[in-house]
Design a protein around this motif. Structure first.
Motif, PDB file in Angstrom:
ATOM      1  N   TRP A 141      -3.802  -3.988   0.492  1.00 14.32           N
ATOM      2  CA  TRP A 141      -5.214  -3.638   0.620  1.00 14.32           C
ATOM      3  C   TRP A 141      -5.839  -4.362   1.810  1.00 14.32           C
ATOM      4  N   GLY A 142      -5.388  -5.592   2.049  1.00 14.60           N
ATOM      5  CA  GLY A 142      -5.954  -6.393   3.128  1.00 14.60           C
ATOM      6  C   GLY A 142      -5.612  -5.901   4.518  1.00 14.60           C
ATOM      7  N   PHE A 143      -4.678  -4.957   4.635  1.00 10.60           N
ATOM      8  CA  PHE A 143      -4.309  -4.411   5.938  1.00 10.60           C
ATOM      9  C   PHE A 143      -5.352  -3.441   6.488  1.00 10.60           C
ATOM     10  N   LEU A 144      -6.277  -2.991   5.641  1.00  8.81           N
ATOM     11  CA  LEU A 144      -7.296  -2.063   6.115  1.00  8.81           C
ATOM     12  C   LEU A 144      -8.151  -2.734   7.196  1.00  8.81           C
ATOM     13  N   PRO A 145      -8.469  -2.006   8.255  1.00 10.21           N
ATOM     14  CA  PRO A 145      -9.326  -2.582   9.299  1.00 10.21           C
ATOM     15  C   PRO A 145     -10.755  -2.748   8.787  1.00 10.21           C
ATOM     16  N   PRO A 146     -11.581  -3.515   9.487  1.00  8.87           N
ATOM     17  CA  PRO A 146     -12.977  -3.685   9.063  1.00  8.87           C
ATOM     18  C   PRO A 146     -13.699  -2.339   9.010  1.00  8.87           C
ATOM     19  N   PRO A 147     -14.673  -2.181   8.122  1.00 11.37           N
ATOM     20  CA  PRO A 147     -15.420  -0.921   8.032  1.00 11.37           C
ATOM     21  C   PRO A 147     -16.044  -0.536   9.361  1.00 11.37           C
ATOM     22  N   ASP A 148     -15.992   0.767   9.670  1.00  7.49           N
ATOM     23  CA  ASP A 148     -16.578   1.255  10.923  1.00  7.49           C
ATOM     24  C   ASP A 148     -17.624   2.335  10.675  1.00  7.49           C
ATOM     25  N   GLY A 149     -18.044   2.476   9.427  1.00  9.58           N
ATOM     26  CA  GLY A 149     -19.040   3.478   9.083  1.00  9.58           C
ATOM     27  C   GLY A 149     -18.456   4.811   8.658  1.00  9.58           C
ATOM     28  N   GLY A 150     -17.160   5.026   8.886  1.00  9.71           N
ATOM     29  CA  GLY A 150     -16.501   6.261   8.491  1.00  9.71           C
ATOM     30  C   GLY A 150     -15.841   6.118   7.128  1.00  9.71           C
ATOM     31  N   PRO A 151     -15.307   7.212   6.595  1.00  9.17           N
ATOM     32  CA  PRO A 151     -14.687   7.166   5.269  1.00  9.17           C
ATOM     33  C   PRO A 151     -13.346   6.451   5.288  1.00  9.17           C
ATOM     34  N   ARG A 152     -12.963   5.929   4.139  1.00  7.28           N
ATOM     35  CA  ARG A 152     -11.626   5.403   3.908  1.00  7.28           C
ATOM     36  C   ARG A 152     -11.202   5.875   2.523  1.00  7.28           C
ATOM     37  N   TYR A 153      -9.908   5.955   2.286  1.00  6.04           N
ATOM     38  CA  TYR A 153      -9.430   6.647   1.094  1.00  6.04           C
ATOM     39  C   TYR A 153      -8.433   5.812   0.301  1.00  6.04           C
ATOM     40  N   LEU A 154      -8.400   6.088  -1.000  1.00  4.49           N
ATOM     41  CA  LEU A 154      -7.342   5.615  -1.892  1.00  4.49           C
ATOM     42  C   LEU A 154      -6.566   6.837  -2.350  1.00  4.49           C
ATOM     43  N   VAL A 155      -5.249   6.788  -2.211  1.00  2.00           N
ATOM     44  CA  VAL A 155      -4.380   7.868  -2.684  1.00  2.00           C
ATOM     45  C   VAL A 155      -3.382   7.276  -3.674  1.00  2.00           C
ATOM     46  N   VAL A 156      -3.363   7.810  -4.878  1.00  2.00           N
ATOM     47  CA  VAL A 156      -2.424   7.360  -5.903  1.00  2.00           C
ATOM     48  C   VAL A 156      -1.198   8.255  -5.868  1.00  2.00           C
ATOM     49  N   ASN A 157      -0.053   7.643  -5.671  1.00  6.75           N
ATOM     50  CA  ASN A 157       1.207   8.383  -5.620  1.00  6.75           C
ATOM     51  C   ASN A 157       1.717   8.593  -7.040  1.00  6.75           C
ATOM     52  N   ALA A 158       1.476   9.778  -7.580  1.00  9.41           N
ATOM     53  CA  ALA A 158       1.950  10.139  -8.923  1.00  9.41           C
ATOM     54  C   ALA A 158       3.021  11.215  -8.850  1.00  9.41           C
ATOM     55  N   ASP A 159       3.689  11.291  -7.682  1.00  8.66           N
ATOM     56  CA  ASP A 159       4.742  12.289  -7.485  1.00  8.66           C
ATOM     57  C   ASP A 159       6.078  11.696  -7.950  1.00  8.66           C
ATOM     58  N   GLU A 160       6.166  11.415  -9.235  1.00  8.63           N
ATOM     59  CA  GLU A 160       7.345  10.762  -9.797  1.00  8.63           C
ATOM     60  C   GLU A 160       8.537  11.711  -9.766  1.00  8.63           C
ATOM     61  N   SER A 161       9.515  11.413  -8.892  1.00  7.01           N
ATOM     62  CA  SER A 161      10.604  12.357  -8.655  1.00  7.01           C
ATOM     63  C   SER A 161      11.988  11.737  -8.719  1.00  7.01           C
ATOM     64  N   GLU A 162      12.073  10.427  -8.677  1.00  9.03           N
ATOM     65  CA  GLU A 162      13.370   9.749  -8.652  1.00  9.03           C
ATOM     66  C   GLU A 162      14.172  10.051  -9.919  1.00  9.03           C
ATOM     67  N   PRO A 163      15.404  10.530  -9.794  1.00  5.26           N
ATOM     68  CA  PRO A 163      16.217  10.783 -10.994  1.00  5.26           C
ATOM     69  C   PRO A 163      16.330   9.537 -11.869  1.00  5.26           C
ATOM     70  N   GLY A 164      15.960   9.687 -13.130  1.00  9.66           N
ATOM     71  CA  GLY A 164      15.986   8.573 -14.068  1.00  9.66           C
ATOM     72  C   GLY A 164      14.645   7.911 -14.272  1.00  9.66           C
ATOM     73  N   THR A 165      13.687   8.143 -13.371  1.00 14.50           N
ATOM     74  CA  THR A 165      12.378   7.495 -13.476  1.00 14.50           C
ATOM     75  C   THR A 165      11.457   8.300 -14.380  1.00 14.50           C
ATOM     76  N   CYS A 166      10.886   7.617 -15.360  1.00 16.80           N
ATOM     77  CA  CYS A 166      10.002   8.325 -16.300  1.00 16.80           C
ATOM     78  C   CYS A 166       8.984   7.352 -16.882  1.00 16.80           C
ATOM     79  N   LYS A 167       8.242   6.680 -16.010  1.00 16.10           N
ATOM     80  CA  LYS A 167       7.250   5.718 -16.465  1.00 16.10           C
ATOM     81  C   LYS A 167       5.818   6.160 -16.195  1.00 16.10           C
ATOM     82  N   ASP A 168       5.573   6.740 -15.007  1.00  9.23           N
ATOM     83  CA  ASP A 168       4.207   7.115 -14.638  1.00  9.23           C
ATOM     84  C   ASP A 168       3.702   8.300 -15.451  1.00  9.23           C
TER      85      ASP A 168
END
Length: 436
Positions: A66-93
């Motif tokens: 989260w700390g890698f985000l640059p300082p605010p510049d007045g424009g939008p910034r986004y959060l994207v949640v990766n819920a594309d659970e696809s790995e064979p064997g993975t079944c937690k999300d």
């Protein structure tokens, strides 16, 4: 024995566990209310101090990301949640979103407030329609209760959440391919730099995190970073899902501190399905992580210990195979998956996975010779570290590790003229390929 830590799962067995009413009875959205009274920088500091590492596979420190985000510049910034659970064997999300979706939504709201985001996205696999509907309903409940929308709880903070159903592609689990797909383009990984923190969704600063990572934020804010960091190991703090599947008596989700061992988890799962057939091999983090064997039963399942033993913790997708399983067949099936799911953007992955499949298919049914094993390793060497994203690297892991631990089984397929576990299939293969 390491004890289970039911936090996400503590009321999965209650009627209507997915509703806002049930979530509110278990301190739901109290963490958000607490967060809204804190400076955003303090929230990020708390997540850093907790030691939370990404639960999507790579294990990168969440607060640092989260700390890698640059300082605010007045424009939008986004959060994207990766819920594309696809790995064979993975079944937690998917079980988490199905049983208690408000953990994720509260985490989204807290994270968005911390990073200055006013529009967050949850990117979900489109095939899981039942989870998509449940998430949409949970978002509706959160809006109606004032946990999302305008001026949340009188704080002056606005947040909209969009649940997006992807078209279904393993490559979209890679964060930059996910962003391309979310923007309406074909899902293919982007060249980096720039990284998403600088130019992500719509070329704006973006944080991309896994479902379990974001869902963990709400309990951290509610109970404190010291509570979270008291669990787990020195460098792998907290708890997480361990998804046991395969040849155990009670497969399922086991929520435990990082550092638990497979031996302990198998005991909790009631043991192997048949005591006459012992453990043969297993995956610590899904099929794209190097295989482990019985000798690794007591490796602590944390990021650093698993890496030191030669594999990756990944998504903690523990696929358990007993001695009735042909390791060559299992690796062949996994390779078939990676060949199919390669996006085709880079030559090493596109061509390399195709050749891995051709050679493995022959070997499984007793065709070829010992030189094919060296050819497999050579192809893997030309993929590893040379593909555009981690899909190619992951495709090589089961191949190289299976040859390392089970070379004799590969040779047995050659000397015995077919798969010792399924001679009928080998006979059919030989008949179908007699003209070749």
């Amino acid at each position: 024995m390491t004890q289970l830590t039911p936090i996400f799962t503590r009321y999965w067995d209650q009627p209507n566990s997915w509703t806002l009413e049930t979530y509110a009875k278990h301190s739901g959205y109290e963490g958000l209310k607490k967060a809204l009274g804190m400076p955003p920088a303090d929230i990020i500091a708390s997540v850093k101090d907790s030691g939370l590492r990404g639960r999507g596979g790579a294990g990168f420190a969440t607060g640092v990301k989260w700390g890698f985000l640059p300082p605010p510049d007045g424009g939008p910034r986004y959060l994207v949640v990766n819920a594309d659970e696809s790995e064979p064997g993975t079944c937690k999300d998917i079980p988490l979103m199905m049983a208690t979706p408000h953990f994720l939504i509260e985490g989204v709201a807290i994270t968005s407030f911390a990073i200055g985001c006013n529009h967050a996205f949850i990117y979900l696999r489109g095939e899981v329609v039942h989870v998509y509907r449940r998430l949409l309903r949970a978002v509706e409940e959160a809006y109606a209760a004032g946990h999302l929308g305008k001026n949340i709880h009188g704080s002056g903070f606005d947040l909209d959440v969009t649940v997006h159903a992807g078209a279904g592609a393993y490559i979209c689990g890679e964060e930059t391919a996910l962003l391309d797909s979310l923007e309406g383009r074909r899902g293919q990984p982007r060249l980096r730099p720039p990284f998403p923190a600088v130019a992500g969704l719509y070329a704006r600063p973006t944080v991309v995190n896994n479902v379990e990572s974001i869902a963990s934020v709400a309990p951290i804010l509610l109970y404190g970073d010291e509570w979270f960091s008291a669990m787990g190991t020195e460098k792998s703090k907290g708890y997480g899902f361990f998804s046991l599947s395969g040849h155990v008596k009670n497969p399922g989700q086991y929520e435990a501190p990082l550092g638990i061992t497979l031996r302990e988890l198998i005991d909790m799962a009631g043991g192997m399905r048949d005591e006459n057939h012992p453990l043969k091999f297993w995956t610590p983090g899904g099929s794209s992580t190097p295989l482990f064997t019985q000798e690794h039963l007591d490796v602590p399942l944390d990021f650093d210990s698993v890496a030191a033993a030669g594999s990756m913790l990944g998504t903690r997708a523990l696929q358990i195979f007993d001695d009735t399983t042909c390791v060559v067949r299992a690796v062949d099936r996994w390779t078939d998956f990676y060949k199919h799911e390669s996006c085709g953007k880079c030559t090493p992955c596109r061509e390399g996975t195709w050749w891995l499949k051709q050679i493995l298919g022959r070997l499984e049914h007793g065709h070829g010779d010992e030189e094919d094993l060296e050819k497999l390793l050579d192809v893997c060497d030309n993929i590893l570290g040379r593909s555009f994203c981690a899909l190619g690297d992951g495709a090589t892991s089961p191949v190289t590790s299976s040859i390392q631990y089970f070379r004799d089984e590969y040779l047995a397929h050659l000397t015995q003229g077919g798969c010792p576990f399924d001679r009928d299939a080998s006979a059919v293969f030989a008949k179908e390929n007699a003209h070749a």
